[in-house]
Design a protein around this motif. Structure first.
Motif, short mmCIF file in Angstrom:
data_model
loop_
_atom_site.label_atom_id
_atom_site.label_comp_id
_atom_site.label_asym_id
_atom_site.label_seq_id
_atom_site.Cartn_x
_atom_site.Cartn_y
_atom_site.Cartn_z
N GLU A 12 0.83 -1.21 0.00
CA GLU A 12 0.00 0.00 0.00
C GLU A 12 0.87 1.26 0.00
N LEU A 13 2.04 1.21 0.63
CA LEU A 13 2.91 2.39 0.62
C LEU A 13 3.57 2.57 -0.74
N ARG A 14 3.87 1.46 -1.39
CA ARG A 14 4.45 1.55 -2.73
C ARG A 14 3.42 2.15 -3.70
N ALA A 15 2.17 1.73 -3.55
CA ALA A 15 1.11 2.28 -4.39
C ALA A 15 0.87 3.76 -4.09
N ALA A 16 0.91 4.09 -2.80
CA ALA A 16 0.65 5.48 -2.38
C ALA A 16 1.67 6.45 -2.96
N THR A 17 2.92 5.99 -3.09
CA THR A 17 4.01 6.86 -3.56
C THR A 17 4.32 6.67 -5.04
N ASP A 18 3.45 5.89 -5.74
CA ASP A 18 3.68 5.55 -7.14
C ASP A 18 5.04 4.89 -7.30
N ASP A 19 5.23 3.84 -6.50
CA ASP A 19 6.47 3.06 -6.51
C ASP A 19 7.69 3.94 -6.20
N PHE A 20 7.51 4.79 -5.18
CA PHE A 20 8.58 5.70 -4.74
C PHE A 20 9.16 6.49 -5.92
N ASN A 21 8.24 7.03 -6.68
CA ASN A 21 8.58 7.82 -7.87
C ASN A 21 9.39 9.05 -7.45
N PRO A 22 10.53 9.31 -8.13
CA PRO A 22 11.34 10.50 -7.81
C PRO A 22 10.53 11.81 -7.84
N VAL A 23 9.47 11.83 -8.65
CA VAL A 23 8.61 13.02 -8.71
C VAL A 23 7.99 13.31 -7.34
N ASN A 24 7.76 12.25 -6.55
CA ASN A 24 7.13 12.39 -5.24
C ASN A 24 8.13 12.56 -4.10
N LYS A 25 9.42 12.62 -4.43
CA LYS A 25 10.43 12.74 -3.37
C LYS A 25 10.41 14.14 -2.78
N LEU A 26 10.24 14.20 -1.46
CA LEU A 26 10.18 15.49 -0.77
C LEU A 26 11.56 15.96 -0.31
N GLY A 27 12.43 15.01 -0.08
CA GLY A 27 13.77 15.39 0.39
C GLY A 27 14.51 14.18 0.90
N GLU A 28 15.72 14.42 1.36
CA GLU A 28 16.59 13.35 1.86
C GLU A 28 17.02 13.75 3.26
N GLY A 29 16.46 13.05 4.26
CA GLY A 29 16.84 13.37 5.64
C GLY A 29 18.04 12.58 6.08
N GLY A 30 18.42 12.77 7.33
CA GLY A 30 19.57 12.05 7.88
C GLY A 30 19.34 10.55 7.95
N PHE A 31 18.07 10.14 7.94
CA PHE A 31 17.76 8.72 8.09
C PHE A 31 17.31 8.07 6.79
N GLY A 32 17.19 8.88 5.73
CA GLY A 32 16.77 8.32 4.45
C GLY A 32 15.83 9.24 3.71
N PRO A 33 15.45 8.85 2.47
CA PRO A 33 14.58 9.70 1.64
C PRO A 33 13.13 9.72 2.14
N VAL A 34 12.44 10.81 1.83
CA VAL A 34 11.03 10.98 2.22
C VAL A 34 10.21 11.24 0.95
N TYR A 35 9.07 10.55 0.84
CA TYR A 35 8.22 10.67 -0.34
C TYR A 35 6.81 11.10 0.05
N ARG A 36 6.19 11.87 -0.82
CA ARG A 36 4.78 12.22 -0.65
C ARG A 36 3.96 11.04 -1.14
N GLY A 37 2.93 10.69 -0.38
CA GLY A 37 2.08 9.57 -0.80
C GLY A 37 0.62 9.86 -0.50
N THR A 38 -0.26 9.23 -1.27
CA THR A 38 -1.70 9.36 -1.03
C THR A 38 -2.25 7.96 -0.75
N LEU A 39 -2.76 7.77 0.47
CA LEU A 39 -3.30 6.47 0.86
C LEU A 39 -4.66 6.23 0.19
N GLU A 40 -5.12 4.99 0.24
CA GLU A 40 -6.39 4.64 -0.39
C GLU A 40 -7.56 5.45 0.17
#
Length: 299
Positions: A12-40
């Protein structure tokens, strides 16, 4: 505190972020990348992929996330839940429309460009400083667990639709046990915001966060990052420049030139508190509750 966090599944998280599409990437934090996602259910969330290898087993990781989920305050980013599948570790947070403070200040005032989508006027900046101070005071003194953030900086302060600040990534570096010596084997933090005792000796207490808050407050007042090699030598390091201006009673020189009007008394108060917070000796720095009480009451 023993309640389990909400568990999302990876599909469900992969679907929410469109397979972690770079277009949805919000930034890169100290612990890893962050993506915008829309849940069902239509909720917009921020999904953080933890790239830092976790030394913890699954049950310990879940327990720690449950603890972080229970720490809630209007100036802390809300953690909705997590996903653990195989070696994958993901965290699901509330999504905040106005990005992080460093992105806003870069586009709004760090470059002095003048073409802005938002206006961080003086009252807004004052309220952002207050909100960050309140969030840290809660983490240090009011939550059932005392948490030292370890990496307080402009990019870890997010702004909601009303420009209220919310601190992100708290609790991820280390949960803080008051009864142990505050020695950390790995210094987590960002150059420019690190308290000297933590950077040099790994000595970690909440006073390390207080130091970082002082630097962030100066960035908010001045509309510039804590170091800028393009500036002349005496202005290159914000903290050093602020101390020099303070010693010659010229604090107002620090104020962002793009601000059309400021409250001189409030500016001086915040700069004074920021300098108290960023003193070399941790024992001389105030607690965050003192900062909230002393710096931010309005006449």
């Amino acid at each position: 505190m023993d309640a389990k966090p909400y568990m999302f599944n990876y599909v469900e998280l992969r679907a929410a972020t469109d397979d972690f599409n770079p277009v949805n990437k919000l930034g890169e934090g100290g612990f890893g990348p962050v993506y915008r996602g829309t849940l069902e259910d239509g909720r917009v969330v921020a999904v953080k992929q933890l790239s830092v290898a976790s030394h913890q087993g699954k049950s310990q990781f879940v327990a720690e996330i449950a603890t972080i989920s229970a720490v809630q305050h209007r100036n802390l980013v809300k953690l909705f839940g997590c996903c653990i599948e195989g070696d994958k570790r993901l965290l699901v947070y509330e999504y905040l429309e106005n990005k992080s403070l460093d992105q806003e200040t870069e586009s709004l005032c760090f470059d002095g460009a003048g073409n802005r989508s938002l206006s961080l006027d003086w009252p807004t900046r004052f309220d952002i400083c207050l909100g960050v101070a309140r969030g840290l005071a809660y983490l240090h003194e009011e939550s059932r667990l005392r948490i030292v953030h370890r990496d307080v900086k402009a990019s870890n302060i997010l702004l909601d639709s009303d420009l209220n600040p919310k601190i992100s990534d708290f609790g991820l570096a280390k949960l803080y046990d008051d009864k142990k010596t505050h020695i950390s084997t790995r210094v987590a933090g960002t150059i420019g915001y690190l308290a000297p005792e933590y950077a040099m000796r790994g000595h970690l207490t909440e006073k390390a966060d207080v130091f970082s808050f002082g630097v962030v407050a100066l960035e908010i007042v001045s509309g510039r990052p804590n170091s800028d090699s393009s500036l002349e030598d005496d202005k290159m390091y914000l903290l050093e420049w602020a101390w020099n201006l303070h010693e010659t009673n010229q604090e107002l020189e620090l104020v962002d030139r793009t601000l059309t009007s400021v409250n001189d008394d409030e500016v001086k108060r915040i700069i004074g508190v920021a300098l108290l917070c960023s003193q070399t000796s941790p024992g001389l720095r105030p607690s965050m509750s003192r900062v909230v009480f002393n710096a931010f009451w309005r006449h």
